[in-house]
Enzyme design. Sequence first.
Site, PDB file in Angstrom:
ATOM      1  N   CYS A  92       0.902  -1.180  -0.053  1.00 63.79           N
ATOM      2  CA  CYS A  92       0.054  -0.073  -0.080  1.00 63.79           C
ATOM      3  C   CYS A  92       0.887   1.466  -0.005  1.00 63.79           C
ATOM      4  O   CYS A  92       2.063   1.263   0.431  1.00 63.79           O
ATOM      5  CB  CYS A  92      -0.840   0.059   1.169  1.00 63.79           C
ATOM      6  SG  CYS A  92      -1.968  -1.506   1.480  1.00 63.79           S
ATOM      7  N   ARG A 121       4.212   0.623  -6.577  1.00 67.27           N
ATOM      8  CA  ARG A 121       4.182  -0.164  -5.393  1.00 67.27           C
ATOM      9  C   ARG A 121       3.194  -1.307  -5.787  1.00 67.27           C
ATOM     10  O   ARG A 121       3.473  -2.391  -5.108  1.00 67.27           O
ATOM     11  CB  ARG A 121       4.071   0.495  -4.292  1.00 67.27           C
ATOM     12  CG  ARG A 121       4.978   1.499  -3.818  1.00 67.27           C
ATOM     13  CD  ARG A 121       4.497   2.190  -2.689  1.00 67.27           C
ATOM     14  NE  ARG A 121       4.395   1.934  -1.522  1.00 67.27           N
ATOM     15  CZ  ARG A 121       5.173   2.099  -0.411  1.00 67.27           C
ATOM     16  NH1 ARG A 121       6.105   2.696  -0.534  1.00 67.27           N
ATOM     17  NH2 ARG A 121       4.918   1.453   0.793  1.00 67.27           N
ATOM     18  N   TRP A 156      -3.191  -2.165  -1.225  1.00 69.47           N
ATOM     19  CA  TRP A 156      -2.861  -3.620  -1.855  1.00 69.47           C
ATOM     20  C   TRP A 156      -3.497  -4.622  -0.831  1.00 69.47           C
ATOM     21  O   TRP A 156      -2.930  -4.567   0.180  1.00 69.47           O
ATOM     22  CB  TRP A 156      -1.266  -3.875  -1.956  1.00 69.47           C
ATOM     23  CG  TRP A 156      -1.036  -4.830  -2.814  1.00 69.47           C
ATOM     24  CD1 TRP A 156      -1.159  -5.150  -4.232  1.00 69.47           C
ATOM     25  CD2 TRP A 156      -0.644  -6.313  -2.258  1.00 69.47           C
ATOM     26  NE1 TRP A 156      -0.506  -6.558  -4.655  1.00 69.47           N
ATOM     27  CE2 TRP A 156      -0.341  -7.007  -3.484  1.00 69.47           C
ATOM     28  CE3 TRP A 156      -0.310  -6.886  -1.033  1.00 69.47           C
ATOM     29  CZ2 TRP A 156       0.002  -8.238  -3.376  1.00 69.47           C
ATOM     30  CZ3 TRP A 156       0.126  -8.084  -1.107  1.00 69.47           C
ATOM     31  CH2 TRP A 156       0.197  -8.862  -2.117  1.00 69.47           C
ATOM     32  N   ASN A 212      -1.099   1.745   6.198  1.00 68.06           N
ATOM     33  CA  ASN A 212      -0.495   0.536   5.584  1.00 68.06           C
ATOM     34  C   ASN A 212      -0.059  -0.443   6.677  1.00 68.06           C
ATOM     35  O   ASN A 212       0.258   0.056   7.847  1.00 68.06           O
ATOM     36  CB  ASN A 212       0.981   0.945   4.903  1.00 68.06           C
ATOM     37  CG  ASN A 212       0.824   1.694   3.754  1.00 68.06           C
ATOM     38  OD1 ASN A 212      -0.383   2.047   3.147  1.00 68.06           O
ATOM     39  ND2 ASN A 212       1.788   2.523   3.351  1.00 68.06           N
ATOM     40  N   GLY A 213       0.068  -1.627   6.504  1.00 64.76           N
ATOM     41  CA  GLY A 213       0.287  -2.719   7.369  1.00 64.76           C
ATOM     42  C   GLY A 213      -0.750  -3.527   7.848  1.00 64.76           C
ATOM     43  O   GLY A 213      -1.691  -3.765   7.099  1.00 64.76           O
ATOM     44  N   GLU A 224      16.469 -23.842  -6.391  1.00 64.10           N
ATOM     45  CA  GLU A 224      15.816 -22.287  -6.450  1.00 64.10           C
ATOM     46  C   GLU A 224      17.123 -21.379  -6.846  1.00 64.10           C
ATOM     47  O   GLU A 224      16.986 -20.524  -7.503  1.00 64.10           O
ATOM     48  CB  GLU A 224      15.172 -21.943  -4.928  1.00 64.10           C
ATOM     49  CG  GLU A 224      14.754 -20.513  -4.785  1.00 64.10           C
ATOM     50  CD  GLU A 224      13.779 -19.768  -6.100  1.00 64.10           C
ATOM     51  OE1 GLU A 224      13.405 -20.740  -6.808  1.00 64.10           O
ATOM     52  OE2 GLU A 224      13.567 -18.704  -6.077  1.00 64.10           O
ATOM     53  N   LYS A 250      17.156 -18.916 -10.258  1.00 66.39           N
ATOM     54  CA  LYS A 250      17.376 -17.611 -10.035  1.00 66.39           C
ATOM     55  C   LYS A 250      18.513 -17.258 -11.172  1.00 66.39           C
ATOM     56  O   LYS A 250      18.319 -16.195 -11.618  1.00 66.39           O
ATOM     57  CB  LYS A 250      17.801 -17.281  -8.663  1.00 66.39           C
ATOM     58  CG  LYS A 250      17.000 -16.041  -8.133  1.00 66.39           C
ATOM     59  CD  LYS A 250      15.609 -16.052  -8.009  1.00 66.39           C
ATOM     60  CE  LYS A 250      14.726 -16.734  -8.560  1.00 66.39           C
ATOM     61  NZ  LYS A 250      13.171 -17.034  -8.232  1.00 66.39           N
ATOM     62  N   GLU A 267      17.628 -17.696 -14.856  1.00 63.71           N
ATOM     63  CA  GLU A 267      16.483 -16.738 -15.447  1.00 63.71           C
ATOM     64  C   GLU A 267      17.069 -15.240 -15.490  1.00 63.71           C
ATOM     65  O   GLU A 267      16.556 -14.664 -16.177  1.00 63.71           O
ATOM     66  CB  GLU A 267      15.119 -16.860 -14.856  1.00 63.71           C
ATOM     67  CG  GLU A 267      15.235 -16.357 -13.188  1.00 63.71           C
ATOM     68  CD  GLU A 267      13.764 -16.504 -12.756  1.00 63.71           C
ATOM     69  OE1 GLU A 267      12.574 -16.271 -13.274  1.00 63.71           O
ATOM     70  OE2 GLU A 267      13.679 -16.669 -11.383  1.00 63.71           O
ATOM     71  N   HIS A 300      26.049 -39.137 -10.012  1.00 60.78           N
ATOM     72  CA  HIS A 300      25.410 -40.220 -10.918  1.00 60.78           C
ATOM     73  C   HIS A 300      25.300 -39.680 -12.400  1.00 60.78           C
ATOM     74  O   HIS A 300      24.447 -40.020 -12.991  1.00 60.78           O
ATOM     75  CB  HIS A 300      24.118 -40.673 -10.400  1.00 60.78           C
ATOM     76  CG  HIS A 300      24.232 -41.322  -8.913  1.00 60.78           C
ATOM     77  ND1 HIS A 300      24.415 -42.881  -8.970  1.00 60.78           N
ATOM     78  CD2 HIS A 300      23.864 -41.005  -7.816  1.00 60.78           C
ATOM     79  CE1 HIS A 300      24.446 -43.247  -7.826  1.00 60.78           C
ATOM     80  NE2 HIS A 300      24.101 -42.060  -6.920  1.00 60.78           N
ATOM     81  N   LYS A 320       5.936 -12.060 -15.285  1.00 60.12           N
ATOM     82  CA  LYS A 320       5.328 -12.052 -13.716  1.00 60.12           C
ATOM     83  C   LYS A 320       4.509 -13.095 -13.559  1.00 60.12           C
ATOM     84  O   LYS A 320       4.542 -13.932 -12.526  1.00 60.12           O
ATOM     85  CB  LYS A 320       5.336 -10.767 -13.153  1.00 60.12           C
ATOM     86  CG  LYS A 320       4.958 -10.875 -11.777  1.00 60.12           C
ATOM     87  CD  LYS A 320       6.523 -11.111 -11.201  1.00 60.12           C
ATOM     88  CE  LYS A 320       6.371 -11.299  -9.504  1.00 60.12           C
ATOM     89  NZ  LYS A 320       7.486 -12.006  -9.015  1.00 60.12           N
TER      90      LYS A 320
HETATM   91  C1  F6R Z   1      10.945 -17.711 -10.781  1.00 65.25           C
HETATM   92  C2  F6R Z   1       9.492 -17.290 -10.974  1.00 65.25           C
HETATM   93  C3  F6R Z   1       8.524 -18.372 -11.612  1.00 65.25           C
HETATM   94  C4  F6R Z   1       7.203 -18.349 -10.742  1.00 65.25           C
HETATM   95  C5  F6R Z   1       6.326 -19.437 -11.460  1.00 65.25           C
HETATM   96  C6  F6R Z   1       4.841 -19.459 -10.511  1.00 65.25           C
HETATM   97  O1  F6R Z   1      11.625 -16.570 -10.380  1.00 65.25           O
HETATM   98  O2  F6R Z   1       9.038 -16.311 -10.696  1.00 65.25           O
HETATM   99  O3  F6R Z   1       9.189 -19.629 -11.680  1.00 65.25           O
HETATM  100  O4  F6R Z   1       7.564 -18.613  -9.362  1.00 65.25           O
HETATM  101  O5  F6R Z   1       5.795 -18.732 -12.523  1.00 65.25           O
HETATM  102  O6  F6R Z   1       4.341 -18.213 -10.363  1.00 65.25           O
HETATM  103  P1  F6R Z   1       3.116 -18.168  -9.104  1.00 65.25           P
HETATM  104  O7  F6R Z   1       3.923 -18.294  -7.982  1.00 65.25           O
HETATM  105  O8  F6R Z   1       2.561 -16.717  -9.372  1.00 65.25           O
HETATM  106  O9  F6R Z   1       2.145 -19.320  -9.149  1.00 65.25           O
END
Ligand code: F6R
Length: 604
Positions: free
Chosen positions: A2, A27, A73, A99-100, A480, A484, A487, A503, A599
């Site tokens: 927010c 934001r 938000w 906010n919060g 993970e 990261k 990507e 293996h 995203k």
């Molecule tokens: C990696 C990333 C993606 C999401 C995936 C699932 O950094 O952001 O791998 O984790 O697309 O997205 P959500 O969590 O929104 O279902």
Amino acid sequence: MCGIVGYAGHRDALPRLASGLSNLEYRGYDSAGVALREGDDVTVYKTVGEVSELRASLPESSEATVGIGHTRWSTHGEPTDTNAHPHTDCTGDVAVVHNGIIDNYDALKEDLEATGHTFASQTDTEVVPHLVEDELADGASAKEAFAAVVERLEGSFALAMVVGDSEEIFLARQDSPLCVGHGDDETFVGSDVTAFLEYAREVTYLENGDVAVVTPDGVTVEHDGEPVERGVEQIEWEADAAEKGGYDHYMLKEIHEQPQALRQTLSGRVDEMQGTVDLDLELPEEYLRSLEEIQIVACGTSYHAGLYAAKLLEEHADVRVTVHVASEYEFKGGRDPWRTLVVAVTQSGETAETLGALRDAARTGARTLAVTNTVGSSVTRTADETLYIRAGPEIGVAATKTFVSQVATLALFAVHVGRQRDALSATEASEILGDVRGLPGAVQQALDADAGVRAVAEEYADSEAFFFIGRRLGHPVALEGALKLKEISYDHAEGFPAGELKHGPLALVTDQTPVLAVLTEGARPDATLNSVKEAESRGAPVIGCHSAGHGEKFIDAAFDIPDLGEMEPLVANVYMQLFAYHVANLKGRAIDKPRNLAKSVTVE
Ligand code: F6R
């Protein structure tokens, strides 16, 4: 997250508030509103949707020279016109933006309703104007009323309030940022400086526990009822840098927001002494006791969070857990599908494959739970119940703070289920909760060591490929870490269970392929060290994320992790995020919007 804006001056407040709201759009938000103090009246305009929609509904100008505004938000209550801020009391003379999260709002609301107050929204915020209304009715001044109410609030908040018969804005800060901008004969309020940067470059930052009064001449601040001086700083940033809190990228900002995100995730949910958690879930105890299996469905980073959570649930809740990449999921609930709980983990709440998997499971008769960051998202309408991770909006495409908040939320869920199933004693639960509560501080320690991570990234950025290894809870973190890096840097990166190295993948290991290893509690560090030695003897540089006593003798670069039990691998993940960020940054990649990625993936 927010956003808050406020204005007290001698000019028309409306255009200033409106432009402040537009500046806060970055934001992330789902609704917006303003409250203007005109004459002795407070007028509120608010709407779900974009700031442009709110702006279209506002008059061209107003007589108001005092006002507050908000981009919301959602955390409590869906994104709707009524849930948008500002919120008012029964008289409409007190308007508040927030906010919060107010942890004790349930109890406060119950008391207020019992004494005749009527609530319009589902938000936690609305208790504040009603409480102020009572204080005013008892003869308190606006300032006294506000201070008395703030005393009664638990949780994290940045609050701004206007009332009909005062030309001031009242502010309070507890664990949620709030600042005041000093303009030319006018004063601004912002949850960050972007709210007013075009009008004011001198700023006063409030501190936790501060209560303040804003007038056109400036701000007076009190702490514990005593006046304090907070000083004035000059802002050198331009708007673009300010939106990113001075960081070069949203991703880096969000990596650094993790301690705060975690505090929000945990806020009001943990009773460490009693070894209990309160997740506000309706899943009945008898249901949890009779549960045969939990199936977690998710994609990408959320899938990795699910893998981590599965191990915690199996260990602490004594229940069979399977984790499924949502696109590969087929529901098999046996003869009694209701005894299978299907948990969809999704930051956005909109990922098509995760939603599809959840729908399939629900159709076949399973009970469903959504674990998400996004209030009102599709998954919350699809699942029987929702558990929010409360990490705040994530703008960088690569998920960072939401991963740690997902795991922390699911760790609490594991404790909850474990306690209900008598699989976990209060003492054991207290210990786990103590580790979870230690996360914000431990993550902060890793963030403070960023310069060291950057130096290591500089040394190895041009490597041929990167391998990430870990066992048990270190395995999802290895996956993970590799995700990261690949990507955002576009480098070849792969994560393996450490034991699998020999293996097959070992054939790829050379002196040009750094190996990043999770060497912590919860990740079988001694066994992982064997894999580290295998890699080292093929010439590979090894970068170890390790807690005390695990492997520093064998590794080329070492990142320290404090003692935190099963939460230690999550701190290793923070180092891996920073490493990925610096490698990508050194290569000049489009970190916040990596090529070919979105995203929110809403198509299958
Ligand atoms: C990696 C990333 C993606 C999401 C995936 C699932 O950094 O952001 O791998 O984790 O697309 O997205 P959500 O969590 O929104 O279902």
